[in-house]
Motif scaffolding. Structure first.
Motif, short mmCIF file in Angstrom:
data_model
loop_
_atom_site.label_atom_id
_atom_site.label_comp_id
_atom_site.label_asym_id
_atom_site.label_seq_id
_atom_site.Cartn_x
_atom_site.Cartn_y
_atom_site.Cartn_z
N VAL A 160 90.90 -4.10 31.52
CA VAL A 160 90.61 -2.79 32.10
C VAL A 160 91.38 -2.61 33.40
O VAL A 160 92.01 -1.58 33.63
CB VAL A 160 89.09 -2.64 32.37
N THR A 200 94.24 0.17 34.27
CA THR A 200 94.10 1.03 35.45
C THR A 200 95.35 0.96 36.31
O THR A 200 95.86 1.99 36.77
CB THR A 200 92.89 0.57 36.28
N ILE A 214 97.91 3.85 37.53
CA ILE A 214 98.19 4.16 38.94
C ILE A 214 99.69 4.11 39.23
O ILE A 214 100.24 4.98 39.90
CB ILE A 214 97.42 3.20 39.86
N VAL A 257 89.61 1.85 43.83
CA VAL A 257 89.91 1.61 42.42
C VAL A 257 91.14 0.71 42.28
O VAL A 257 91.13 -0.26 41.52
CB VAL A 257 90.12 2.95 41.67
N THR A 258 92.18 0.99 43.05
CA THR A 258 93.40 0.18 42.96
C THR A 258 93.12 -1.27 43.35
O THR A 258 93.50 -2.21 42.64
CB THR A 258 94.49 0.74 43.90
N ALA A 293 91.07 -3.02 40.76
CA ALA A 293 91.87 -3.33 39.57
C ALA A 293 92.72 -4.57 39.83
O ALA A 293 92.82 -5.46 38.98
CB ALA A 293 92.75 -2.15 39.20
#
Lengths: 328, 398
Positions: free
Chosen positions: B55, B59, B63, B378-379, B382
């Motif tokens: 996942v 992601t 990005i 989020v980055t 990930a």
């Protein structure tokens, strides 16, 4: 044991020397030296600066001498406990840093203890209840905790608090208590403010420690001696506390050392957002105004705090682990 | 693999036989492939089994895709402003209009500016009687795709900005900032700096760490002691204050690219020790391995032993620890730019965008200012997932 402590403390001396060099470089780095900025500052406020005064200032900071002499001069003052003069605040650096040091140290200490108190039980729970709902929840929060910048979390919590109560929760206490002596009311008021930085540190700081402790304990739990003890009928709790937890705790103590620099780091930006009276916001103002003696001194104090923290954790580690104190 | 016999009572016998054979053949193939798989293949197989890591990887792909095509994906240019719509709340696209009828093609309503009668703060009302459909491939602000190709086509947008009631049409998915610039576009374009600062920083740390760690681990002795002390020292420094102090020395009148590289360099100066530690410990454990001794006895030179025999052994570890040190750099850039000590406007990065949130009043009134922070989280998350997955995949025994 005493021998170990002495040896370990002596290691601090070259480290401090290296730190002082780094700080001196930081002070010298910005284009245009301190003196020019200072004179411009004086002139902009309408003061007359004569040649004699410039000469006097030059002599005071040793700007007429080569770089290494300047360093030695600065070092000599530092050893005497004089960290220079801040032209932005127009006060000695000592007084400025000193007034903010108690809060800085208090927040660092309280958050270290808090992180331990939180990380230990949830790490223990997660490792003993692997792949349970609670484990997934804690692991999820810890992933979030290591991924979110402290300042962002602080803003977010302040915003949520604002949505609910329509009140601003920054600062260490409400404005009415500023400069007042410590009374019971002030302490109560402080507790109403201080929970945000503590919560932020609890979430972001605990995450790393929790992950380490969980992984270590899981490693230990998988070892044959645990199985043997189980097979022999040792009660579960007694078994856990007596053997694997003790071993898994060793890296736990070691992490205090590397956690401290990170804590102090995170606290800098956090304090800025929450306008806490620590050295962090002072450092930022100093850097924005290129007040390098103040900035350098703060970096020095922060580095010193981190190093002392590492020293303490190393000593604690040696107390708990004989392999370490005998290896040196 | 699921047992093929289960739940097959109703299927006829021939089908059952066929499935059984297929299952057997497949498991044999799998076993065979493990025996002949290279280390890379094994690592990849283990990585794929870690769902979080996959996942995270997907992601990250998204990005970086966004970062690559940011100018095209964003409806507006990064400095496009409209002084009439400052600090406007997000106005999204709609699929269902007031009458409840659904249109497959999204549309926007006209936004009419007004003033609050008490505070005189601007208010933005949506006029639901006026709508305009979103168009694809709209001509807009010119930009350079990949920094090379001149282009002025944007993926989506509105063709006509002026509305019939004196208002405006526009897609402001994340709202606007105090200069009336579209936050959505700026967030996408900000990915170009924020997502690459970590990669380039890590690349620089990588060389420093590899050289220092390699020297330390391979040579041993005094060199090792000195480098170890340096590593101990750098690790014991609080990173953010140090970064701040160094970044403050970067002149504020430098162009964006120069500042960008300076900040990256500063980030990597503090980031290399952990990498050097990994490299050193690997070197230490590998240099006494039999095959390395054999190579030395056979007369291979030191650089050859390192490059041909030792480095391939721990490349996977290196990549894992590299990807684990990227998050720190991204967070570092964000914090520095947030404080105004890293990149500064006109540069656009997530940290620079978040600098608007420095004053709590802004956040309280315009909470959408915090949206770029979501991208940071989020980055970084990930990268952490991928890093953890890679580490576990590279060495299942650790």
């Amino acid at each position: 044991m005493l021998q170990y402590i002495v040896k370990r403390t002596l290691v601090l001396i070259p480290l401090l020397l290296a730190l002082s060099i780094v700080v001196f470089i930081i002070i010298q780095l910005p284009p245009g030296d301190y003196l020019t900025t200072y004179i411009n500052q004086l002139r902009s406020t309408g003061m007359e600066v004569t040649e004699d005064q410039i000469k006097a200032l030059e002599a005071r900071y040793g700007f007429d001498q080569p770089m290494y002499m300047q360093y030695l001069k600065w070092m000599k003052n530092l050893l005497k406990g004089d960290m220079g003069y801040s032209f932005v605040y127009n006060r000695p650096v000592n007084a400025l840093v000193g007034s903010r040091l108690p809060a800085t140290i208090a927040i660092s200490l309280v958050s270290t203890i808090l992180i331990w108190l939180i990380a230990f039980p949830i790490g223990f729970y997660s490792a003993t209840h692997k792949y349970s709902f609670g484990d997934y929840a804690f692991t999820g929060i810890s992933f979030f905790g290591v991924s979110v910048p402290e300042f962002l979390l602080a803003i977010l919590i302040m915003y949520l608090y604002f949505l609910v109560t329509r009140k601003y929760a920054g600062g260490l206490y409400s404005d009415v208590y500023a400069g007042k002596p410590w009374t019971w009311d002030k302490i109560v008021d402080m507790l109403k403010h201080v929970w945000i930085p503590l919560l932020v540190i609890a979430i972001t700081g605990t995450a790393g420690l929790f992950k380490t402790f969980r992984a270590n304990l899981l490693d230990e739990l998988g070892k044959p001696y645990v199985k043997t003890a189980r097979a022999k009928g040792v009660s579960n709790m007694r078994l856990l506390i007596k053997y694997p937890v003790r071993i898994a705790l060793i890296p736990f103590i070691a992490t205090v050392g590397w956690m401290l620099p990170g804590l102090i780091s995170g606290q800098t930006v956090l304090s800025m957002v929450l306008s806490l009276p620590t050295v962090g916001p002072l450092l930022i103002t100093a850097l924005q105004n290129q007040d390098m003696y103040l900035a350098g001194s703060i970096v020095f104090v922060m580095g010193l705090m981190a190093m002392i923290g590492t020293l303490v954790s190393d000593i604690l580690l040696a107390v708990t682990d004989p392999r370490i104190r005998n290896s040196m | 693999m699921q047992d093929p016999i289960k739940g097959l009572q109703k299927v006829n016998r021939r089908e059952m036989k066929r499935r059984k054979a297929a299952y057997k053949a497949q498991s044999e193939r799998e076993v065979d492939s493990i025996y002949v798989a290279s280390q890379w293949k094994l690592t990849r197989m283990r990585f794929k089994r870690n769902r979080l890591a996959v996942v995270g990887f997907v992601t990250l792909c998204i990005i970086y895709f966004i970062a690559l095509f940011a100018n095209f994906l964003a409806p507006y240019g990064k400095q496009d402003y409209n002084a009439n719509i400052t600090n406007m709340a997000p106005h999204g696209m709609h699929w269902i209009d007031e009458e409840g009828s659904f249109s497959f093609r999204p549309f926007v309503y006209e936004i009419v500016k007004g003033y609050d009668p008490v505070t005189f703060a601007p208010t933005y009302e949506v006029d639901t009687t006026q709508k305009q459909y979103i168009s694809l491939f709209v001509k807009g602000t010119p930009y350079k795709l990949f920094g090379l190709i001149d282009c002025d086509v944007h993926l989506f947008g509105v063709k006509e900005a002026a509305g019939p009631n004196g208002g405006i049409y526009g897609v402001y998915l994340f709202g606007t900032d105090q200069a009336g610039r579209d936050l959505f576009s700026r967030t996408l374009i900000g990915a170009q700096i924020s997502a690459t600062v970590g990669l380039i920083g890590v690349l620089l740390s990588f060389f420093l760490g590899l050289i220092m760690g390699g020297l330390s681990g391979y040579l041993g002795g005094t060199v090792d002691v000195i480098i170890q002390r340096i590593i101990d020292f750098v690790i014991s420094l609080p990173t953010i204050p140090l970064w701040m102090a160094l970044a403050a020395a970067v002149p504020s009148n430098w162009p964006v690219t120069k500042t960008y590289f300076c900040i990256t360099l500063i980030l990597s100066l503090v980031g290399w020790p952990s990498l050097a530690r990994t490299v050193r410990s690997k070197f230490m454990s590998l240099k006494n391995e039999d095959y390395v001794k054999a190579a030395r006895v056979a007369g291979a030179s030191t650089p050859r032993i390192i490059a041909k025999h030792m480095v391939p052994m721990f490349t996977s570890h290196l990549i894992a620890s590299l990807s684990l040190s990227i998050p720190g750099m991204i967070l570092g850039e964000t914090s520095l730019s947030f404080l105004g000590l890293g990149l500064r406007a006109p540069a656009v990065s997530w940290g620079v965008l978040l600098a608007d949130a420095q004053k709590f009043r802004n956040v309280a009134l315009y909470p959408w200012t915090l949206i770029p922070g979501l991208f940071v989280v989020v980055t970084v998350m990930a990268f952490n997932f991928v890093g953890d997955g890679l580490r576990d995949a590279a060495d299942p025994y650790l």
